[in-house]
Each structure stands twice: as C-alpha cells, then as structure tokens.
Write an enzyme that holds these catalytic residues in place. Structure first.
Site, mmCIF file in Angstrom:
data_model
loop_
_atom_site.group_PDB
_atom_site.id
_atom_site.type_symbol
_atom_site.label_atom_id
_atom_site.label_comp_id
_atom_site.label_asym_id
_atom_site.label_seq_id
_atom_site.Cartn_x
_atom_site.Cartn_y
_atom_site.Cartn_z
ATOM 1 N N ASP A 74 0.874 -1.161 0.000
ATOM 2 C CA ASP A 74 0.000 0.000 0.000
ATOM 3 C C ASP A 74 0.918 1.219 0.000
ATOM 4 O O ASP A 74 2.095 1.135 0.383
ATOM 5 C CB ASP A 74 -0.952 0.009 1.194
ATOM 6 C CG ASP A 74 -2.152 0.929 0.945
ATOM 7 O OD1 ASP A 74 -2.076 1.775 0.031
ATOM 8 O OD2 ASP A 74 -3.146 0.824 1.668
ATOM 9 N N TRP A 75 0.369 2.348 -0.407
ATOM 10 C CA TRP A 75 1.197 3.543 -0.645
ATOM 11 C C TRP A 75 1.808 4.064 0.677
ATOM 12 O O TRP A 75 1.127 4.674 1.486
ATOM 13 C CB TRP A 75 0.381 4.601 -1.366
ATOM 14 C CG TRP A 75 0.481 4.508 -2.868
ATOM 15 C CD1 TRP A 75 0.844 5.512 -3.712
ATOM 16 C CD2 TRP A 75 0.251 3.367 -3.715
ATOM 17 N NE1 TRP A 75 0.859 5.057 -5.018
ATOM 18 C CE2 TRP A 75 0.507 3.760 -5.045
ATOM 19 C CE3 TRP A 75 -0.114 2.033 -3.482
ATOM 20 C CZ2 TRP A 75 0.390 2.879 -6.135
ATOM 21 C CZ3 TRP A 75 -0.231 1.169 -4.554
ATOM 22 C CH2 TRP A 75 0.014 1.594 -5.848
#
Ligand code: BGC
Length: 740
Positions: free
Chosen positions: A268-269
């Site tokens: 995930d970012w």
C-alpha cells in the site's frame, strides 16, 4: 506516446538481439507473445542488469514503475480503484494533473455490488471498469477491496463487500476475472486485517487462526485461487507485530505458499517500513514510500525507497544475495507480460453507453428495501406532489472518501433523477432539511456545488415540515457522506447514529405525513431510533454516476428492488460483537479480535441479539413463497456432494427477483460454531405466479471449520441442518442430514 517509444525500443532490441549473434539467445524470446509465459520471464530476467532489477521493483512516480527501457520492457501504471478510474495526478505528487480527458464513469460502491448478491453483476462491473482502465492505459487497478465488515464505524466499509466471507468470495471472483479479461490486473486489497482506519498505520492485529482462516482470509483466497488475481496489495497495519506489507506469515507462508499465488505483492502507498523485511518477507513492488530525506543524497527521490539503493547496497556489499531479488523481478515481469505487454489486450472504452447502463443496473439491483409498511412504496401512480428533503438528495457523492474519490463525466443526483423521472407527471420539489458537509472538494477535484446554508436547524426543519404537509409523498434522502469521520478513508466514524440532527428531522417529518420514505445514502449501518414512525426505509449506498436514475426507477416501481444486506444492521453499536465487552475501537496499539469467528450475524445469533435488519434482508414489491425443500440423500460422506432443491414461487402481482439463501449449521460440535453460516445463494427472476426450482450443491468443504489443533479444515461427523430462506433471520425451510 510512451508506449510507442517502448514498442520502438523493443523492436530495436529484438533486431539487435538477432544481429549481435548467439551470445545468449539469438531471439528475444521475452518479446514473443506466443512463447510460454515462464520462458519469457526467464529470458527477460537473464538479460537484466542488477540495477535494472532493482529499478523494476519500486516506483518511479506516484503510480508507475519504470520497466526496463533498454530492453523495451514496458512501465507498469497503476490506478485507483475500485469504483472508477481515478483522475490523473502529477508525476511525483498527489496533486491533480488537471487533464481534461480523464473523467470516468463512477460505478456503485462495492457495498452496493455485494448487495446485489448477483455474480453476473460482479462480472459486468469488472469488465466495465476494466475497459475504462484499459482505455486510460492502466495496467493495475487498485481494487477490489474485500476487508471484512467487522465494525460499523470503520470509515472504509463502503469500499468493501460486507461481513460474510462466502458472499465476499463469490462476488470478488467474477469482478477479478472481469477486470483481467481486459488485460488489466486486479490488485485485491488490503491484505490483510485492515478493519479500521484511524490508526491503520500502527495498529497491530492479533486474532485466532480460526478467525483468520474462517472470516478474514477466504475472500482473498478465492480472489487468488479461483479469480486468478495477478496482484495483491499489502495493508498498512501490522499482524503479529510485523507490518502486513512485509509479513512472512501472510505473504510467504499463506499467500505464496499455501495458495500458490504467482502474482505481485504491491505495498500500500507508504506501507513499506524496512528493507530487510521487504527483501525476505514477500513484498515484490514498493509504492508510495515517504522516506526521510527523500531528495537528499540521490539524484532521484525514488532511489531512497526501501527497495531501491538500500537494497542495492546490501547486495553489492554481499550482505544479502540476489535470490529474493530475482524472485521479485520474475513476478513483476510476469505481471508486465500479462498486462502492459499483453499483445491481445483490447483497447477499452471510456464512459460508453454500456458503462452508464451497467452502473445504473448494478445500482438498481443493489438498492435494498429495508421496510415498507402499508405498501407505501412504490410511490402511488396518482401522486402529484413529491417533496424531497435532505442534503444527500443533491450532494455529489463521487468526490470524497479518500483514494476512491473520482472525477466523473456525469453524476445524476437523487433529486435530478426523480425530477427527470416524474417530468410532466408530478411536481418534485426539494428542501434542504439539514446541513452536513459543504466542503465540495477532494484532493483537488471540486464539485462546483455551493452547499453553504446559514439557517438554523430549527429553521431548516420548519421549512421541511411545512413542505411535507402538502406532499403526496415525502422522500427524505440523508445518511452519511464521504467527508472525514464518515464514510471516508483515513478515519473512522465517531458515532453510530446519523449526524447533523437527521434523527430529529426525520421524526418531525414523520409527524406530518403518512407517506414518508427514508433513503439512506451510506456504506455503513446506522441507528434508526425513528424506525417505528416511518413507513419505508431504503438503503441506497453510494450509487455513482447513475445514482438518481437508479433510485427513481426503484422508488417509482419501474424496477422492483431485489438487493439484500451484505452486513447486519444492529439496533445500537454495543450490539455488534466487535463493540461488546473488552472492545477498544479505534486501536492505536494492539487490536485483539475478541469476537473471534463471531463477526456480524454469526455473533448476533450466538448472543441472541435481535438485529435491526438482519444480514441477507431485503424486501420486494412482490412476495415469494418457498416450498418443497428436498435433499438428494439423508446422508453424505467426504467425497460425496449432496444437492438441496427448493421451489420458489412469486405469489404477488409484479415480476421480481429473489435471492434464495442457504445456510448450514452443525447441530453438534466439539468446537463452538455459529448457529448457521451462509454457504450458497442464487438470485432468481420470477414472473407473477411463476415457480422455479433452485438447486444447491453441498460438498464437505461447506461443512468445515478451521481447527487450530489440526492447523487445517475439519468436518466432524454428525447431524447438519440446512436453512433455506430470504435472509439469515427469515428462514423458510429446514432440512437435516448426517455427515458420515
Ligand atoms: C490506500 C489504497 C490506495 C492507495 C493509492 C492508499 O492510501 O489505502 O487503497 O490504493 O492509497 O492511492
């Protein structure tokens, strides 16, 4: 253009490979679309330098990774997901790129898709959004999300598929297949246990293996094993003390080991926190990291990513070998060949008529009629004055909510939909009723609506009540919205009740009219203390571009509602197993899932708590009778499949669709088990008077529980009960059989 350059480079590489003689292979095998995938991967890998390998496993911009320009291996472009294609942002920033050709179709939120209980709708959704992703030259769609609905306060529930692992599994598989039929990878998220938002970057989840395997993992497993998902997104939270994006148990042992996942684990970012753990624990592609001194000491900020120069240095110093790196690169190459360099991929399409129709149809099928006293709905044909009350009747709901926020080509609001539908037949007027969120922009996309209103609550209610008095039908459109601490990423709700004094307004309206319909726009359950005072309640989710048209067609009766709840609506927050007893929510530190496998209806039933509306509930404008449940046998064994057939009849005067649900209960078990669990469902369409037989197959895997002692699935011999009905609480027929 970028793609064209890459193709030209690829051509040059292929020619020079032929011309430069048999150093490795005379033919650039990896560029041959007809060569077996694994051979292409190995061939490409063998041609790459160490630096090229390092480059391909982390981002080069907010949403892309670089490929290998020298070899003509294409970049990978990701996009959110999961309800439409996110507008373009700047290369290195979250800010809008301000393109004028990136407006998309907004499809209904995934809660609505789950509420259709229709696998064909999930496929239609996947194909349609996949086409838009392909048109925009995206290779990886960051969705769908299948985190389980554990608490009604989780800000991101609207992006997920409800509380039941079987329903979520059945719906995610066609979605993934549909997206991937377009040469676009689905990136199933967030793996795993991202069940609350506020402290998602730090919460450390602890739960039993039984809850993990029975409740929280099945939808991911189905997406991987049956859907063939090409990528998975690791979640922000920790599990057993280690971040999920580089968690050995989740990624190496379960995902890649047990499930044989051959795709790419994408962080995930900003979900990556350690080079060493990322190397060893199964992360393949790093995105969104914000490292300290991002621009210091390196010409390219992305060189500072955990899997960039720090990884390279470890290899060059001999501290780690290249074995893990090669494995990551293989996976990224495989993904690239499946998507960006897939020669058979279609061209895609954007905002086509078919897409608009798909968005509307999915919305219509997902709308749930929760209550309908005295046949208040559909709106009477002779109604001449319809009064619509509430901010959500006009507020654009496709902007906001976090990373799923969209820039749409069009959005038809509930008010517009109703006005269009009744044009020339009835007057449709709107009054504000309450003031909620007036901000009107998210991440640079502005709605352009001015929702400012400085009147007091009393003034707004008085105006609404005065209008309601003269109406043939009053439609209140409220609920939640996409602002922070409502249905929005990054924070959780702070109350179970409706915000902005809506309860007061609804009660005031109910006192004035006998024809009140409450339409709730939300991705979460809410308290309804006024339920006994109103005639009809409709759960309308976030319906996307075609919101108003879908809603108008259902309220007017042009479409007979057929959605069913994908999660339980409790009377009050404490009724949810996750919020009882020792609950702490949200959790800044450790989240211990004390509710174990008793999530949603499993827990309500176990504790004998009556829900406001049960899992699987949803009414129709017609009625259905269930009869004649017959089992193919009174006994079954591990290698046999039992069939259960039931006859369903439309006993009303309209055609309609019914979701026939089959739950299984273990009459006696050595372990605590839910009273019953959803194991099959089918949506059938019936004309008035028509009957159809619905047949379900029951195999041994539908009778199992996860045994911690055995470390696997177990079925105990003995009596089992089949419950067939219209919801988890509306069981119409029962059957019994013995498992030997
Ligand atoms: C979200 C993801 C999303 C990513 C990229 C993260 O904050 O959790 O779901 O795909 O951002 O926008």
């Amino acid at each position: 253009m970028r793609r064209l350059i890459i193709s030209l480079v690829a051509l040059v590489v292929a020619i020079s490979a032929v011309a430069s003689g048999p150093k490795r292979s005379t033919k650039a095998l990896y560029l041959d679309p007809n060569a077996p995938l694994e051979e292409r991967v190995e061939d490409a890998l063998s041609r790459m330098t160490l630096r090229e390998k390092i480059a391909i496993i982390h981002a080069q911009s907010k949403f892309s990774s670089p490929g290998v320009p020298r070899l003509g291996i294409a970049e990978l472009w990701c996009t959110d997901g999961p309800h439409g294609i996110r507008p373009e942002v700047l290369w290195d920033e979250w800010e809008q790129a301000c393109w004028t050709n990136d407006s998309c179709t907004a499809y209904p939120a995934l809660t609505c898709l789950a509420a259709t209980w229709n696998r064909d709708m999930a496929e239609l959704y996947g194909v349609s959004i996949g086409e838009e992703a392909r048109y925009r030259e995206k290779d990886v769609l960051l969705g769908p999300g299948v985190n389980i609905y554990r608490s009604p306060l989780c800000g991101r529930n609207f992006e997920y598929m409800g509380e039941d692992p079987y329903l979520a599994s059945e719906m995610v598989v066609p979605y993934v297949k549909g997206v991937q039929s377009q040469g676009v990878a689905a990136c199933v998220k967030h793996f795993a246990l991202n069940n609350e938002e506020l402290y998602r970057h730090q919460v450390d989840v602890e739960l039993s293996d039984r809850a993990l395997f029975e409740i929280y993992l099945p939808a991911f497993e189905a997406a991987v094993k049956r859907g063939g998902a090409w990528s998975i997104m690791g979640s922000y939270n920790k599990y057993q003390g280690t971040y999920a994006c580089h968690n050995d148990r989740l990624l190496n042992q379960i995902l890649k080991g047990m499930w044989q996942f051959d795709g790419v684990v994408i962080s995930d970012w900003g979900g990556t926190h350690s080079t060493e753990e990322a190397i060893r624990n199964g992360l393949d592609l790093e995105f969104g990291s914000w490292t300290d001194g991002l621009t210091e000491g390196a010409s390219n900020a992305y060189d500072n990513y955990y899997m960039a120069l720090p990884y390279l240095r470890l290899i060059e110093s001999g501290a780690v070998g290249a074995e893990e790196l090669d494995e990551k690169v293989r996976r990224v190459l495989r993904l690239t060949f499946r998507t960006a360099m897939n020669q058979n991929k279609p061209y895609g399409a954007m905002c086509s008529e078919e897409h608009i129709e798909a968005a509307r149809t999915i919305g219509e099928e997902g709308i749930v009629l929760l209550q309908n006293k005295r046949s208040n709905l559909p709106i009477a044909k002779d109604a001449k004055r319809i009064v619509v009350v509430g901010e959500n009747a006009v507020k654009m709901m496709t902007v906001g909510g976090g990373s799923s926020s969209l820039k749409v080509k069009h959005e038809c609001s509930p008010l517009e939909g109703l006005q269009r539908h009744y044009e020339g037949r009835a007057e449709v007027v709107w009054v504000r009723g309450y003031v909620g969120d007036v901000t009107g922009d998210y991440n640079g996309v502005v709605t352009g609506q001015n929702l400012e209103d400085n009147r007091t609550k009393e003034e707004l209610i008085a105006e609404a009540v005065a209008e309601a008095r003269t109406a043939d039908h009053v439609i209140f459109v409220g609920g939640l919205n996409k602002s922070e601490k409502q249905d929005c990423e990054g924070a959780d709700r702070t109350q179970y009740g409706l915000p902005y004094a809506q309860d007061e307004l609804i009660r005031a309206l109910a006192a004035e009219t006998k024809h009140l319909t409450v339409v709730l726009v939300s991705g979460n359950a809410v308290a309804m203390p006024w339920l006994g005072d109103v005639e009809s309640v409709v759960q309308a989710w976030y319906l996307g571009s075609e919101s108003g048209n879908a809603l108008a067609r259902v309220l007017s009766g042009d479409v007979n509602p057929s959605g069913k709840l994908p999660f339980t609506f409790g009377v009050k927050l404490e009724d949810y197993p996750s919020h009882s007893g020792e609950c702490t929510f949200p959790n800044p530190d450790k989240a211990y899932y004390h509710d174990d496998i008793f999530v949603g209806y499993r827990g309500f039933e176990e504790r004998g708590t009556k829900p406001l509306f049960a899992f699987g509930h949803g009414l129709s404008y017609t009625t259905f009778k269930y009869s004649n449940l017959r089992l193919s046998s009174a006994t079954m064994s591990a290698d046999e499949t039992l069939t259960a057939t039931v006859t369903v009849t439309n006993t009303g005067r309209r055609s309609g669709k019914e979701v026939v649900q089959l739950y299984v209960g273990d009459a006696e078990s050595a372990q605590p088990r839910p009273n019953k669990e959803l194991k099959e469902f089918a949506k059938v369409e019936l004309q008035p008077g028509e009957s159809k037989d619905v047949t379900f197959d029951i195999s041994a895997d539908k009778l199992c529980y996860y045994s911690i002692e055995v470390g696997g699935w177990v079925v105990e011999p003995g009596e089992f009960v089949l419950y067939v009905g219209a919801s988890s609480a509306d069981v119409r027929l029962k059957g019994e059989f013995t498992f030997r």
